[in-house]
Write a protein that holds these residues in place. Structure first.
Motif, PDB file in Angstrom:
ATOM      1  N   MET A   1       0.851  -1.172   0.000  1.00 59.24           N
ATOM      2  CA  MET A   1       0.000   0.000   0.000  1.00 59.24           C
ATOM      3  C   MET A   1       0.894   1.232   0.000  1.00 59.24           C
ATOM      4  O   MET A   1       1.674   1.435   0.904  1.00 59.24           O
ATOM      5  CB  MET A   1      -0.889  -0.011   1.237  1.00 59.24           C
ATOM      6  CG  MET A   1      -1.759   1.208   1.346  1.00 59.24           C
ATOM      7  SD  MET A   1      -2.707   1.302   2.873  1.00 59.24           S
ATOM      8  CE  MET A   1      -3.473  -0.285   2.932  1.00 59.24           C
ATOM      9  N   GLU A   2       0.793   1.994  -1.038  1.00 60.59           N
ATOM     10  CA  GLU A   2       1.576   3.218  -1.124  1.00 60.59           C
ATOM     11  C   GLU A   2       0.899   4.306  -0.304  1.00 60.59           C
ATOM     12  O   GLU A   2      -0.327   4.426  -0.296  1.00 60.59           O
ATOM     13  CB  GLU A   2       1.703   3.672  -2.580  1.00 60.59           C
ATOM     14  CG  GLU A   2       2.446   2.691  -3.458  1.00 60.59           C
ATOM     15  CD  GLU A   2       3.920   2.613  -3.140  1.00 60.59           C
ATOM     16  OE1 GLU A   2       4.481   3.581  -2.611  1.00 60.59           O
ATOM     17  OE2 GLU A   2       4.516   1.565  -3.412  1.00 60.59           O
TER      18      GLU A   2
ATOM     19  N   GLY B   1       8.317   2.928   6.181  1.00 59.33           N
ATOM     20  CA  GLY B   1       8.495   4.005   7.134  1.00 59.33           C
ATOM     21  C   GLY B   1       7.197   4.587   7.660  1.00 59.33           C
ATOM     22  O   GLY B   1       6.133   3.975   7.624  1.00 59.33           O
ATOM     23  N   GLN B   2       7.320   5.796   8.153  1.00 61.87           N
ATOM     24  CA  GLN B   2       6.209   6.468   8.814  1.00 61.87           C
ATOM     25  C   GLN B   2       5.063   6.747   7.856  1.00 61.87           C
ATOM     26  O   GLN B   2       3.905   6.652   8.238  1.00 61.87           O
ATOM     27  CB  GLN B   2       6.703   7.768   9.436  1.00 61.87           C
ATOM     28  CG  GLN B   2       5.646   8.473  10.265  1.00 61.87           C
ATOM     29  CD  GLN B   2       6.207   9.685  10.979  1.00 61.87           C
ATOM     30  OE1 GLN B   2       7.348  10.058  10.772  1.00 61.87           O
ATOM     31  NE2 GLN B   2       5.402  10.294  11.816  1.00 61.87           N
TER      32      GLN B   2
ATOM     33  N   ARG C   1       1.205   5.530   8.485  1.00 60.89           N
ATOM     34  CA  ARG C   1       0.090   6.483   8.518  1.00 60.89           C
ATOM     35  C   ARG C   1      -1.001   6.084   7.529  1.00 60.89           C
ATOM     36  O   ARG C   1      -2.188   6.217   7.810  1.00 60.89           O
ATOM     37  CB  ARG C   1       0.576   7.890   8.213  1.00 60.89           C
ATOM     38  CG  ARG C   1       1.317   8.526   9.351  1.00 60.89           C
ATOM     39  CD  ARG C   1       1.727   9.930   9.001  1.00 60.89           C
ATOM     40  NE  ARG C   1       2.451  10.545  10.101  1.00 60.89           N
ATOM     41  CZ  ARG C   1       3.183  11.631   9.983  1.00 60.89           C
ATOM     42  NH1 ARG C   1       3.304  12.234   8.813  1.00 60.89           N
ATOM     43  NH2 ARG C   1       3.810  12.126  11.025  1.00 60.89           N
ATOM     44  N   ALA C   2      -0.592   5.613   6.347  1.00 61.09           N
ATOM     45  CA  ALA C   2      -1.571   5.189   5.342  1.00 61.09           C
ATOM     46  C   ALA C   2      -2.384   4.009   5.859  1.00 61.09           C
ATOM     47  O   ALA C   2      -3.613   3.994   5.750  1.00 61.09           O
ATOM     48  CB  ALA C   2      -0.866   4.815   4.044  1.00 61.09           C
ATOM     49  N   ARG C   3      -1.712   3.028   6.440  1.00 61.88           N
ATOM     50  CA  ARG C   3      -2.429   1.871   7.002  1.00 61.88           C
ATOM     51  C   ARG C   3      -3.343   2.307   8.143  1.00 61.88           C
ATOM     52  O   ARG C   3      -4.477   1.841   8.258  1.00 61.88           O
ATOM     53  CB  ARG C   3      -1.438   0.831   7.498  1.00 61.88           C
ATOM     54  CG  ARG C   3      -0.778   0.076   6.391  1.00 61.88           C
ATOM     55  CD  ARG C   3       0.142  -0.993   6.922  1.00 61.88           C
ATOM     56  NE  ARG C   3       0.734  -1.725   5.812  1.00 61.88           N
ATOM     57  CZ  ARG C   3       1.952  -2.196   5.812  1.00 61.88           C
ATOM     58  NH1 ARG C   3       2.729  -2.041   6.864  1.00 61.88           N
ATOM     59  NH2 ARG C   3       2.418  -2.848   4.773  1.00 61.88           N
ATOM     60  N   ALA C   4      -2.870   3.197   8.986  1.00 63.51           N
ATOM     61  CA  ALA C   4      -3.700   3.692  10.096  1.00 63.51           C
ATOM     62  C   ALA C   4      -4.929   4.421   9.569  1.00 63.51           C
ATOM     63  O   ALA C   4      -6.024   4.273  10.108  1.00 63.51           O
ATOM     64  CB  ALA C   4      -2.873   4.606  11.000  1.00 63.51           C
TER      65      ALA C   4
END
Length: 69
Positions: free
Chosen positions: A1-2, A37-38, A42-45
């Motif tokens: 997931m980008e 990385g971060q 954040r994208a997954r969150a």
């Protein structure tokens, strides 16, 4: 997931995309390597916050997709 595609991922999930479907290597979309990385965390969150975590019904193998609006 980008990380740049978190919003698009949410739209696909809300439209009925199967989050638990695996590719030929046995990986689900949310477990594929990306930018890392971060940004990727954040994208997954964001996807989990908006759509909930992927859930599988172990008795039937059916997949539950939660849609939050």
């Amino acid at each position: 997931m980008e990380s740049a595609h978190a919003e698009a991922a949410c739209l696909l999930i809300e439209a009925g995309a199967d989050r638990t479907r695996e590719n030929l290597d046995g990986e689900t979309p949310e477990n594929l390597g990306g930018v890392g990385g971060q940004e990727q965390r954040r994208a997954r969150a964001h996807v989990i916050d908006r759509c909930g975590p992927p859930a599988a019904n172990s008795a039937t193998g059916a997949v539950e997709t939660r849609v939050y609006s």
